[in-house]
Motif scaffolding. Structure first.
Motif, PDB file in Angstrom:
ATOM      1  N   THR A  18      52.631  57.525  17.630  1.00  0.00           N
ATOM      2  CA  THR A  18      52.413  58.191  18.778  1.00  0.00           C
ATOM      3  C   THR A  18      53.249  59.725  18.747  1.00  0.00           C
ATOM      4  N   VAL A  39      55.592  56.320  26.711  1.00  0.00           N
ATOM      5  CA  VAL A  39      54.736  55.342  26.126  1.00  0.00           C
ATOM      6  C   VAL A  39      55.638  54.038  25.782  1.00  0.00           C
ATOM      7  N   ALA A  51      50.594  60.173  27.011  1.00  0.00           N
ATOM      8  CA  ALA A  51      51.099  58.915  27.180  1.00  0.00           C
ATOM      9  C   ALA A  51      50.290  57.840  27.633  1.00  0.00           C
ATOM     10  N   THR A  70      56.538  62.366  25.650  1.00  0.00           N
ATOM     11  CA  THR A  70      55.503  61.532  25.430  1.00  0.00           C
ATOM     12  C   THR A  70      55.956  59.970  24.819  1.00  0.00           C
ATOM     13  N   THR A  71      56.451  60.058  23.690  1.00  0.00           N
ATOM     14  CA  THR A  71      56.617  58.874  23.016  1.00  0.00           C
ATOM     15  C   THR A  71      57.689  58.037  23.932  1.00  0.00           C
ATOM     16  N   LEU A 130      47.782  57.036  24.614  1.00  0.00           N
ATOM     17  CA  LEU A 130      48.509  56.472  23.666  1.00  0.00           C
ATOM     18  C   LEU A 130      49.144  55.161  23.869  1.00  0.00           C
ATOM     19  N   TYR A 131      49.727  54.760  25.073  1.00  0.00           N
ATOM     20  CA  TYR A 131      50.221  53.605  25.003  1.00  0.00           C
ATOM     21  C   TYR A 131      49.583  52.323  24.381  1.00  0.00           C
ATOM     22  N   TRP A 151      51.376  62.000  16.838  1.00  0.00           N
ATOM     23  CA  TRP A 151      49.826  62.312  17.518  1.00  0.00           C
ATOM     24  C   TRP A 151      50.220  63.327  18.610  1.00  0.00           C
ATOM     25  N   SER A 152      51.334  63.048  19.671  1.00  0.00           N
ATOM     26  CA  SER A 152      51.712  63.934  20.564  1.00  0.00           C
ATOM     27  C   SER A 152      52.298  65.299  20.199  1.00  0.00           C
ATOM     28  N   LEU A 197      50.714  51.509  20.741  1.00  0.00           N
ATOM     29  CA  LEU A 197      52.164  51.069  20.680  1.00  0.00           C
ATOM     30  C   LEU A 197      52.073  49.450  21.151  1.00  0.00           C
TER      31      LEU A 197
END
Length: 556
Positions: free
Chosen positions: A202, A66, A146, A62-63, A149-150, A205-206, A153
């Motif tokens: 991120t 992102v 992602a 996921t990160t 959450l992007y 969180w994920s 970031l």
């Protein structure tokens, strides 16, 4: 003397709040699950071991997604002045108006076996593909998280890029450095604090997200295994051990990011006062960055669009668009025995949480920024600690606390009267937003204004009400809005702490509705549209008031 006693009283009050709503739940979990024998047994169990490994892999995937989404957008926005830039920057928060676990309903309608994309494939003469089966389910969860959450970031990277001195780039260009070399040798070191802040948030969180895997039925991840183990709290120590591992993993990520950010604090140079250095694009080139922004934004809000269409659909099966339309889903949602009570329940829980978070966050900000007693850094750390402790850990800790301590069960009573329990759980999770917002306002308010009023005999109460409060009104409003809106849509606490349907908050009601066969998904989607509109209004108001400073609320 009175002032000193008052400040000591406020400090004790804050410490009591943190002790009950932050430290005690964490200590309860550690006490039950930190035995070396239990932790060893946890690792030997292949189901729990796979759950932890999958959670780490999901967080890393996921990160990485992102960063692929946010980094190019942030660099384009900082480097160029293009057509529609203000519009796309305003729309960057659009993916956050819907919790990812609610957006999963729309995502499933798009990528399910009889969903929109498979229907397009069959019309093109191709075979249907199982996008959400096997490994596809893993990547679907990573992608939807992602896309949610992007923006966090992006906000951090934009703020970091805005503080970079363009003279360094210009000097390197004059010396013949290529764009790629300038990016790796100059830009990346200068924006490292933003990368670490947004990337760590991120990742954590994920790593701890419960709702989205639960909605997809992906049970081999630690958060879902913790949720499934709630019924065994009194007889099985393994769920406690699993929570302890998740908590220490998230805390290590947080501490590591803070250390890295601190050790490179000196590498960023502040941009001078010459104004924007973004290069203005002309002709066709002026539209190209906007195209990239548009593609990513549309991809991010596709689940939202699908959710809206699903909420108005009577029949949507193996077609690109719904076969027929209806308003009955909204009627059914309002008429369902879970929906209207859940709205009032969430309002009660969230209002109480907002009052608690605003009072504690404001007091903590004043103590850290203005009073600065010995040990003020401890209050600063405590106020930010909820960002490092996963929501599912806090929720599990609160529930464990009511199981282990008879006095806690009587006071909080998760079965018959969960108002105080939910309010406290929501408040401690949202306190960092209030504290950071108010602290930012205090740092921008010259202390000489207060000193001048005090020097002419104004009482401190009047100084606070006539000077500080008007100057901090916008910051208090933003902190309160975030505390209220995120409490209304809280997932982990809502799914874990509420046991009786009469006390369900909104997110628990949506989850229960989505599990009903037949029209359950459409009814849940109709309810989800209301939450989307509510969150959109909140983020829109916050963006208008704070502008680019909004990213400060999403930073460690």
């Amino acid at each position: 003397m009175w002032i000193k006693s008052y400040r000591i009283f406020c400090g004790i009050l804050l410490l009591t709040f943190f002790a009950i709503f932050l430290m005690l739940p964490v200590i309860t979990v550690i006490a039950e699950g930190c035995s070396p024998a239990i932790l060893a047994e946890l690792w030997k169990n292949p189901i729990y071991r796979d759950g932890l490994i999958n959670s780490f892999l999901l967080a890393i995937t996921t990160t990485a997604m992102v960063f692929l989404l946010a980094l190019p957008l942030a660099i384009l926005s900082d480097s160029y002045d293009f057509k529609g830039k203000s519009l796309w920057n305003a729309l960057i928060l659009a993916p956050m108006i819907l919790p990812p676990f609610v957006g999963a309903l729309g995502f499933q309608q798009l990528f399910g076996y009889y969903g929109v994309f498979n229907t397009v494939l069959t019309q093109l003469g191709c075979a249907r593909m199982d996008f959400l089966g096997g490994e596809g389910k893993f990547y679907a969860i990573a992608l939807i998280e992602a896309l949610h959450l992007y923006p966090i970031l992006y906000l951090n990277l934009s703020a970091a890029l805005a503080n970079c001195d363009p003279a360094l780039q210009e000097a390197a260009r004059n010396l013949g450095a290529s764009p790629l070399r300038r990016f790796f040798n100059i830009t990346l070191p200068m924006i490292r604090p933003g990368i670490l802040a947004g990337g760590s948030l991120t990742l954590i969180w994920s790593f701890t997200e419960l709702g989205t895997p639960l909605m997809f039925g992906f049970t081999r991840v630690a958060p879902v295994q913790i949720f499934d183990g709630l019924s065994e709290l009194e007889g099985n120590p393994l769920p406690y051990a699993l929570v302890v591992v998740m908590m220490f993993s998230a805390s290590l990520l947080y501490v590591f990011s803070r250390l890295l950010a601190g050790s490179h604090a000196g590498t960023s140079a502040v941009k001078g006062s010459s104004g924007s250095v973004a290069k203005k694009l002309h002709g066709v080139k002026a539209w190209l960055p906007g195209v990239l922004f548009g593609i990513i934004t549309i991809a991010a809000i596709l689940p939202h669009i699908a959710l809206i269409l699903l909420s108005f659909s009577r029949d949507w099966y193996a077609t690109i668009l719904p076969g027929s339309w209806t308003l009955s889903n909204f009627t059914n949602a309002l008429g369902d025995k879970l929906v209207v009570p859940s709205i009032f329940n969430s309002l009660h829980y969230s209002l109480a949480a907002t009052i608690l978070a605003t009072a504690a966050g404001t007091l903590c900000a004043v103590l850290v920024v203005r009073w600065k007693p010995r040990g003020a850094i401890a209050f600063d750390l405590l106020s930010m600690l909820p960002l490092a402790i996963p929501g599912i850990v806090m929720a599990f800790g609160f529930l464990s606390m009511t199981v282990k301590y008879s006095w806690a069960e009587k006071i909080f009573d998760p079965v018959n009267s969960p108002l105080l329990l939910l309010a406290g759980a929501y408040a401690i999770r949202r306190l960092p937003y209030v504290m950071r917002s108010v602290a930012s306002g205090l740092e921008q308010t010259p202390v000489v204004l207060e000193e001048a009023a005090l020097s002419v005999g104004a009482p401190r109460r009047k100084v606070f009400s006539k000077i500080l409060m008007p100057l901090l009104a916008a910051n208090l409003l933003i902190g309160g809005l975030f505390a209220f809106s995120f409490s209304m849509l809280e997932v982990s606490d809502s799914l874990i702490l509420v046991q009786k349907s009469a006390f369900y908050p909104i997110t628990k009601a949506i989850f229960e509705l989505s599990q009903v066969l037949g029209a359950g998904a459409s009814t849940a989607s109709a309810f989800g549209v209301w939450t989307m509109a509510f969150m959109g209004a909140t983020l829109g108001a916050a963006s208008l008031i704070l502008g680019k400073k909004l990213g400060a609320l999403f930073r460690f």
